[in-house]
Design a protein around this motif. Structure first.
Motif, PDB file in Angstrom:
ATOM      1  N   GLY A  34      27.215  36.222  46.213  1.00 38.98           N
ATOM      2  CA  GLY A  34      28.262  37.033  45.605  1.00 38.98           C
ATOM      3  C   GLY A  34      28.812  38.072  46.570  1.00 38.98           C
ATOM      4  O   GLY A  34      30.016  38.333  46.599  1.00 38.98           O
ATOM      5  N   LEU A  35      27.932  38.644  47.369  1.00 37.06           N
ATOM      6  CA  LEU A  35      28.353  39.634  48.368  1.00 37.06           C
ATOM      7  C   LEU A  35      29.181  38.962  49.463  1.00 37.06           C
ATOM      8  O   LEU A  35      30.194  39.509  49.912  1.00 37.06           O
ATOM      9  CB  LEU A  35      27.132  40.333  48.962  1.00 37.06           C
ATOM     10  CG  LEU A  35      27.403  41.443  49.967  1.00 37.06           C
ATOM     11  CD1 LEU A  35      28.199  42.569  49.317  1.00 37.06           C
ATOM     12  CD2 LEU A  35      26.092  41.985  50.517  1.00 37.06           C
ATOM     13  N   LYS A  65      40.215  34.915  42.417  1.00 33.16           N
ATOM     14  CA  LYS A  65      39.214  34.475  41.446  1.00 33.16           C
ATOM     15  C   LYS A  65      37.840  34.235  42.078  1.00 33.16           C
ATOM     16  O   LYS A  65      36.829  34.685  41.552  1.00 33.16           O
ATOM     17  CB  LYS A  65      39.683  33.191  40.753  1.00 33.16           C
ATOM     18  CG  LYS A  65      38.721  32.677  39.712  1.00 33.16           C
ATOM     19  CD  LYS A  65      39.253  31.424  39.043  1.00 33.16           C
ATOM     20  CE  LYS A  65      38.235  30.874  38.062  1.00 33.16           C
ATOM     21  NZ  LYS A  65      38.706  29.640  37.440  1.00 33.16           N
ATOM     22  N   VAL A  66      37.801  33.524  43.192  1.00 31.57           N
ATOM     23  CA  VAL A  66      36.499  33.129  43.735  1.00 31.57           C
ATOM     24  C   VAL A  66      35.954  34.072  44.794  1.00 31.57           C
ATOM     25  O   VAL A  66      34.739  34.132  44.981  1.00 31.57           O
ATOM     26  CB  VAL A  66      36.498  31.682  44.274  1.00 31.57           C
ATOM     27  CG1 VAL A  66      36.865  30.702  43.189  1.00 31.57           C
ATOM     28  CG2 VAL A  66      37.382  31.502  45.475  1.00 31.57           C
ATOM     29  N   GLY A  71      32.099  35.813  42.053  1.00 36.77           N
ATOM     30  CA  GLY A  71      32.850  34.583  42.293  1.00 36.77           C
ATOM     31  C   GLY A  71      31.906  33.499  42.774  1.00 36.77           C
ATOM     32  O   GLY A  71      30.809  33.771  43.243  1.00 36.77           O
ATOM     33  N   ASN A  72      32.341  32.277  42.661  1.00 39.20           N
ATOM     34  CA  ASN A  72      31.477  31.169  43.053  1.00 39.20           C
ATOM     35  C   ASN A  72      32.294  30.140  43.827  1.00 39.20           C
ATOM     36  O   ASN A  72      32.564  29.049  43.318  1.00 39.20           O
ATOM     37  CB  ASN A  72      30.832  30.552  41.808  1.00 39.20           C
ATOM     38  CG  ASN A  72      29.727  29.593  42.146  1.00 39.20           C
ATOM     39  OD1 ASN A  72      29.210  29.586  43.258  1.00 39.20           O
ATOM     40  ND2 ASN A  72      29.360  28.757  41.201  1.00 39.20           N
ATOM     41  N   PRO A  73      32.684  30.462  45.067  1.00 36.69           N
ATOM     42  CA  PRO A  73      33.496  29.519  45.835  1.00 36.69           C
ATOM     43  C   PRO A  73      32.686  28.294  46.245  1.00 36.69           C
ATOM     44  O   PRO A  73      31.486  28.367  46.432  1.00 36.69           O
ATOM     45  CB  PRO A  73      33.923  30.328  47.063  1.00 36.69           C
ATOM     46  CG  PRO A  73      32.860  31.360  47.227  1.00 36.69           C
ATOM     47  CD  PRO A  73      32.391  31.680  45.827  1.00 36.69           C
ATOM     48  N   THR A  77      35.946  25.737  50.021  1.00 36.50           N
ATOM     49  CA  THR A  77      36.799  26.923  49.950  1.00 36.50           C
ATOM     50  C   THR A  77      36.367  27.940  50.992  1.00 36.50           C
ATOM     51  O   THR A  77      37.195  28.550  51.670  1.00 36.50           O
ATOM     52  CB  THR A  77      36.736  27.537  48.533  1.00 36.50           C
ATOM     53  OG1 THR A  77      37.099  26.532  47.588  1.00 36.50           O
ATOM     54  CG2 THR A  77      37.665  28.717  48.390  1.00 36.50           C
ATOM     55  N   VAL A  78      35.066  28.119  51.146  1.00 38.18           N
ATOM     56  CA  VAL A  78      34.555  29.047  52.161  1.00 38.18           C
ATOM     57  C   VAL A  78      34.929  28.553  53.560  1.00 38.18           C
ATOM     58  O   VAL A  78      35.334  29.334  54.423  1.00 38.18           O
ATOM     59  CB  VAL A  78      33.024  29.229  52.031  1.00 38.18           C
ATOM     60  CG1 VAL A  78      32.468  30.037  53.200  1.00 38.18           C
ATOM     61  CG2 VAL A  78      32.684  29.900  50.712  1.00 38.18           C
ATOM     62  N   ALA A  79      34.837  27.249  53.785  1.00 34.65           N
ATOM     63  CA  ALA A  79      35.189  26.690  55.089  1.00 34.65           C
ATOM     64  C   ALA A  79      36.665  26.922  55.409  1.00 34.65           C
ATOM     65  O   ALA A  79      37.025  27.267  56.538  1.00 34.65           O
ATOM     66  CB  ALA A  79      34.852  25.202  55.148  1.00 34.65           C
ATOM     67  N   LYS A  80      37.536  26.754  54.419  1.00 34.96           N
ATOM     68  CA  LYS A  80      38.970  27.007  54.631  1.00 34.96           C
ATOM     69  C   LYS A  80      39.209  28.471  54.966  1.00 34.96           C
ATOM     70  O   LYS A  80      39.982  28.790  55.873  1.00 34.96           O
ATOM     71  CB  LYS A  80      39.771  26.623  53.389  1.00 34.96           C
ATOM     72  CG  LYS A  80      39.912  25.147  53.179  1.00 34.96           C
ATOM     73  CD  LYS A  80      40.693  24.851  51.909  1.00 34.96           C
ATOM     74  CE  LYS A  80      40.792  23.358  51.662  1.00 34.96           C
ATOM     75  NZ  LYS A  80      41.572  23.063  50.451  1.00 34.96           N
TER      76      LYS A  80
END
Length: 98
Positions: A34-35, A65-66, A71-73, A77-80
């Protein structure tokens, strides 16, 4: 005597790519998903959410949102987001983790 406080806003402290990298690195070292998501969101907003969305291919709504506390990407999504930040995802062993 009353204690005087001032409002803290992380946006005032992560204006440069170096400070953004240090902020994200600290979040990653903590290991709380989350952090980490919130830190990426803070950086996205510091860079301008509209521009960040355009460069990442993510919608502004997705970013807000994420990439927030709770949030829960997805890993995609994190890679992008990382790519836009000029970073890549890697894994490294934890020193002395047995």
């Amino acid at each position: 005597m009353a204690i005087e406080t001032t409002r803290f806003d992380i946006q005032d402290h992560i204006g440069s790519p170096e400070s953004q990298a240090a902020y994200l690195e600290a979040a990653l070292e903590d290991g709380d998903p989350g952090l980490i998501a919130a830190a990426i969101g803070d950086i996205a907003r510091a860079r301008g959410a509209t521009q960040f969305a355009k460069e990442s291919g993510l919608s502004r709504e997705t970013i807000y949102k994420v990439f927030r506390p709770g949030g829960n990407p997805t890993i995609g999504t994190v890679a992008k987001a990382a790519r836009v930040l000029g970073l890549r995802l890697t894994l490294a062993p934890i020193p002395d983790s047995h």
